[in-house]
Enzyme design. Structure first.
Site, PDB file in Angstrom:
ATOM      1  N   LYS A  13       0.838  -1.210   0.000  1.00  0.00           N
ATOM      2  CA  LYS A  13       0.000   0.000   0.000  1.00  0.00           C
ATOM      3  C   LYS A  13       0.874   1.262   0.000  1.00  0.00           C
ATOM      4  O   LYS A  13       0.655   2.177  -0.784  1.00  0.00           O
ATOM      5  CB  LYS A  13      -0.928   0.007   1.231  1.00  0.00           C
ATOM      6  CG  LYS A  13      -1.845  -1.215   1.315  1.00  0.00           C
ATOM      7  CD  LYS A  13      -2.776  -1.159   2.508  1.00  0.00           C
ATOM      8  CE  LYS A  13      -2.077  -1.174   3.853  1.00  0.00           C
ATOM      9  NZ  LYS A  13      -1.346  -2.442   4.154  1.00  0.00           N
ATOM     10  N   ARG A  88     -10.044   0.353   8.658  1.00  0.00           N
ATOM     11  CA  ARG A  88      -9.541  -0.992   8.928  1.00  0.00           C
ATOM     12  C   ARG A  88     -10.573  -1.858   9.629  1.00  0.00           C
ATOM     13  O   ARG A  88     -10.307  -3.018   9.896  1.00  0.00           O
ATOM     14  CB  ARG A  88      -8.330  -0.876   9.854  1.00  0.00           C
ATOM     15  CG  ARG A  88      -7.029  -1.276   9.204  1.00  0.00           C
ATOM     16  CD  ARG A  88      -5.943  -0.978  10.213  1.00  0.00           C
ATOM     17  NE  ARG A  88      -4.774  -1.742   9.978  1.00  0.00           N
ATOM     18  CZ  ARG A  88      -3.665  -1.244   9.426  1.00  0.00           C
ATOM     19  NH1 ARG A  88      -3.610  -0.014   9.024  1.00  0.00           N
ATOM     20  NH2 ARG A  88      -2.611  -2.006   9.289  1.00  0.00           N
ATOM     21  N   ARG A 127      11.838  -5.641   5.149  1.00  0.00           N
ATOM     22  CA  ARG A 127      11.539  -4.238   4.800  1.00  0.00           C
ATOM     23  C   ARG A 127      12.439  -3.282   5.584  1.00  0.00           C
ATOM     24  O   ARG A 127      12.687  -3.467   6.766  1.00  0.00           O
ATOM     25  CB  ARG A 127      10.082  -3.894   5.112  1.00  0.00           C
ATOM     26  CG  ARG A 127       9.821  -2.378   4.951  1.00  0.00           C
ATOM     27  CD  ARG A 127       8.381  -2.003   4.980  1.00  0.00           C
ATOM     28  NE  ARG A 127       7.709  -2.404   6.200  1.00  0.00           N
ATOM     29  CZ  ARG A 127       6.409  -2.277   6.403  1.00  0.00           C
ATOM     30  NH1 ARG A 127       5.650  -1.756   5.454  1.00  0.00           N
ATOM     31  NH2 ARG A 127       5.864  -2.675   7.526  1.00  0.00           N
ATOM     32  N   ARG A 155      11.216  -1.415  11.038  1.00  0.00           N
ATOM     33  CA  ARG A 155      10.104  -1.074  11.924  1.00  0.00           C
ATOM     34  C   ARG A 155      10.012  -2.061  13.080  1.00  0.00           C
ATOM     35  O   ARG A 155      10.248  -3.259  12.901  1.00  0.00           O
ATOM     36  CB  ARG A 155       8.786  -1.089  11.138  1.00  0.00           C
ATOM     37  CG  ARG A 155       8.373   0.280  10.683  1.00  0.00           C
ATOM     38  CD  ARG A 155       7.221   0.291   9.748  1.00  0.00           C
ATOM     39  NE  ARG A 155       6.040  -0.446  10.175  1.00  0.00           N
ATOM     40  CZ  ARG A 155       4.901  -0.458   9.512  1.00  0.00           C
ATOM     41  NH1 ARG A 155       4.792   0.248   8.393  1.00  0.00           N
ATOM     42  NH2 ARG A 155       3.873  -1.150   9.931  1.00  0.00           N
TER      43      ARG A 155
HETATM   44  P1  AP5 Z   1       4.849  -1.551   1.858  1.00  0.00           P
HETATM   45  O1  AP5 Z   1       4.512  -0.734   0.669  1.00  0.00           O
HETATM   46  O2  AP5 Z   1       5.579  -0.905   2.983  1.00  0.00           O
HETATM   47  O3  AP5 Z   1       3.544  -2.336   2.388  1.00  0.00           O
HETATM   48  P2  AP5 Z   1       2.273  -1.791   3.161  1.00  0.00           P
HETATM   49  O4  AP5 Z   1       1.094  -2.479   2.584  1.00  0.00           O
HETATM   50  O5  AP5 Z   1       2.257  -0.291   3.196  1.00  0.00           O
HETATM   51  O6  AP5 Z   1       2.575  -2.412   4.586  1.00  0.00           O
HETATM   52  P3  AP5 Z   1       2.478  -1.856   6.074  1.00  0.00           P
HETATM   53  O7  AP5 Z   1       3.229  -2.825   6.949  1.00  0.00           O
HETATM   54  O8  AP5 Z   1       2.938  -0.424   6.158  1.00  0.00           O
HETATM   55  O9  AP5 Z   1       1.005  -2.000   6.356  1.00  0.00           O
HETATM   56  P4  AP5 Z   1       0.334  -2.096   7.705  1.00  0.00           P
HETATM   57  O10 AP5 Z   1      -1.063  -2.012   7.281  1.00  0.00           O
HETATM   58  O11 AP5 Z   1       0.692  -3.246   8.567  1.00  0.00           O
HETATM   59  O12 AP5 Z   1       0.993  -0.909   8.534  1.00  0.00           O
HETATM   60  P5  AP5 Z   1       0.438   0.462   9.059  1.00  0.00           P
HETATM   61  O13 AP5 Z   1       1.585   1.365   9.185  1.00  0.00           O
HETATM   62  O14 AP5 Z   1      -0.763   0.888   8.312  1.00  0.00           O
HETATM   63  O15 AP5 Z   1       5.708  -2.814   1.303  1.00  0.00           O
HETATM   64  C1  AP5 Z   1       6.199  -3.797   2.192  1.00  0.00           C
HETATM   65  C2  AP5 Z   1       7.552  -4.334   1.657  1.00  0.00           C
HETATM   66  O16 AP5 Z   1       7.310  -4.995   0.418  1.00  0.00           O
HETATM   67  C3  AP5 Z   1       8.606  -3.242   1.383  1.00  0.00           C
HETATM   68  O17 AP5 Z   1       9.879  -3.721   1.679  1.00  0.00           O
HETATM   69  C4  AP5 Z   1       8.467  -2.993  -0.147  1.00  0.00           C
HETATM   70  O18 AP5 Z   1       9.680  -2.550  -0.716  1.00  0.00           O
HETATM   71  C5  AP5 Z   1       8.062  -4.390  -0.638  1.00  0.00           C
HETATM   72  N1  AP5 Z   1       7.188  -4.379  -1.814  1.00  0.00           N
HETATM   73  C6  AP5 Z   1       6.120  -3.558  -2.036  1.00  0.00           C
HETATM   74  N2  AP5 Z   1       5.535  -3.870  -3.227  1.00  0.00           N
HETATM   75  C7  AP5 Z   1       6.245  -4.923  -3.729  1.00  0.00           C
HETATM   76  C8  AP5 Z   1       6.118  -5.712  -4.922  1.00  0.00           C
HETATM   77  N3  AP5 Z   1       5.150  -5.476  -5.816  1.00  0.00           N
HETATM   78  N4  AP5 Z   1       6.998  -6.717  -5.115  1.00  0.00           N
HETATM   79  C9  AP5 Z   1       7.980  -6.971  -4.183  1.00  0.00           C
HETATM   80  N5  AP5 Z   1       8.159  -6.251  -3.053  1.00  0.00           N
HETATM   81  C10 AP5 Z   1       7.292  -5.241  -2.829  1.00  0.00           C
HETATM   82  O19 AP5 Z   1      -0.117   0.049  10.520  1.00  0.00           O
HETATM   83  C11 AP5 Z   1       0.773  -0.289  11.567  1.00  0.00           C
HETATM   84  C12 AP5 Z   1      -0.019  -0.435  12.861  1.00  0.00           C
HETATM   85  O20 AP5 Z   1      -0.661   0.821  13.195  1.00  0.00           O
HETATM   86  C13 AP5 Z   1      -1.176  -1.444  12.824  1.00  0.00           C
HETATM   87  O21 AP5 Z   1      -0.732  -2.770  13.086  1.00  0.00           O
HETATM   88  C14 AP5 Z   1      -2.095  -0.906  13.940  1.00  0.00           C
HETATM   89  O22 AP5 Z   1      -1.596  -1.232  15.212  1.00  0.00           O
HETATM   90  C15 AP5 Z   1      -1.955   0.613  13.772  1.00  0.00           C
HETATM   91  N6  AP5 Z   1      -2.972   1.163  12.859  1.00  0.00           N
HETATM   92  C16 AP5 Z   1      -2.738   1.788  11.671  1.00  0.00           C
HETATM   93  N7  AP5 Z   1      -3.896   2.172  11.104  1.00  0.00           N
HETATM   94  C17 AP5 Z   1      -4.899   1.775  11.952  1.00  0.00           C
HETATM   95  C18 AP5 Z   1      -6.305   1.870  11.905  1.00  0.00           C
HETATM   96  N8  AP5 Z   1      -6.943   2.450  10.864  1.00  0.00           N
HETATM   97  N9  AP5 Z   1      -7.019   1.357  12.939  1.00  0.00           N
HETATM   98  C19 AP5 Z   1      -6.406   0.782  13.996  1.00  0.00           C
HETATM   99  N10 AP5 Z   1      -5.072   0.655  14.098  1.00  0.00           N
HETATM  100  C20 AP5 Z   1      -4.303   1.144  13.081  1.00  0.00           C
END
Ligand code: AP5
Length: 209
Positions: A13, A88, A127, A155
């Protein structure tokens, strides 16, 4: 253009959001980034969110909804926005529709990026994020960002047991939103297990449909 990015942790994402920003010049609103920034500033929001993030659990709905109501009321979101990691839960999706409805706005498209869970565990374990420019990359790049020379960091929630819990929380609480947006005729599903540029071509086409 008002875009929702759905998809499991590590589906790509944030990677696709970086391209969407360049294309549409609208703000990228990532709830995870907001919580991590608050934590690095040591604010009460950041310290509260940390309790949940470290365990791979979701931050409580009301805290997230209040935060996003306030963020989406800011003027820079009027031309459009990219929501990454929000909504979410069903409660967050309903609250989002209500907040947008109050200002005569709607979601234009919900993109669901789909990747096999075992591929995700490998991706997230390696990552790295540049502490200086924020670019997302992998451990293959070494310890310094090839774009700006900043330090590449891992992270805190990118360890295998937390990743697996985040994936099961996603299946239970967030995956049902795929049906929610499908029911509204807004969903486009994208195979995220292909090269970044190939995924991007589909993301762009879905936003232009
Ligand atoms: P990346 O693009 O970083 O993936 P992402 O989908 O953004 O993953 P996140 O881990 O950031 O998502 P998340 O939903 O867990 O985290 P968030 O910060 O929202 O890509 C990942 C890796 O793959 C990278 O190394 C990249 O280079 C590689 N890659 C990408 N595309 C590729 C491809 N096509 N081929 C190969 N490699 C590729 O949330 C973190 C925490 O915050 C949650 O656990 C929760 O505790 C809290 N939180 C956040 N939002 C909420 C909410 N709305 N409600 C409640 N809690 C929340």
């Amino acid at each position: 253009m008002n875009i929702v990015l759905l998809g499991a942790p590590g589906a790509g994402k944030g990677t696709q959001a970086a391209r969407l920003i360049e294309e549409y010049h609208v703000p990228h609103i990532s709830t995870g980034d907001i919580f991590r920034a608050a934590l690095s500033e040591g604010t009460p929001l950041g310290l509260e969110a940390k309790k949940y993030m470290d365990a791979g659990e979701l931050v409580p709905d009301q805290l997230v909804i209040d935060l996003m109501d306030e963020r989406l009321s800011q003027a820079d979101t009027a031309p459009g926005f990219i929501l990454d990691g929000f909504p979410r839960t069903a409660a967050q999706a309903v609250a989002l529709d209500e907040a947008l409805g109050a200002s005569d706005r709607v979601i234009d498209v919900a993109l669901s990026i789909d990747v096999d869970p075992e591929v995700i565990v490998k991706r997230l374990s390696s990552r790295r994020t540049c502490a200086s420019c924020g670019r997302i990359t992998s451990a293959d790049e070494g310890t310094s960002c090839k774009e700006c020379g900043g330090a590449l960091e891992q992270r805190a929630d990118d360890n295998e047991s937390t990743i697996r819990n985040r994936l099961s929380v996603y299946e239970e609480q967030t995956a049902p939103l795929i049906n929610y947006y499908q029911g509204k005729g807004l969903l486009v599903e994208i195979d995220g297990d292909r090269p970044v540029e190939t995924v991007w071509a589909d993301v762009k086409a879905a936003c232009e449909r």
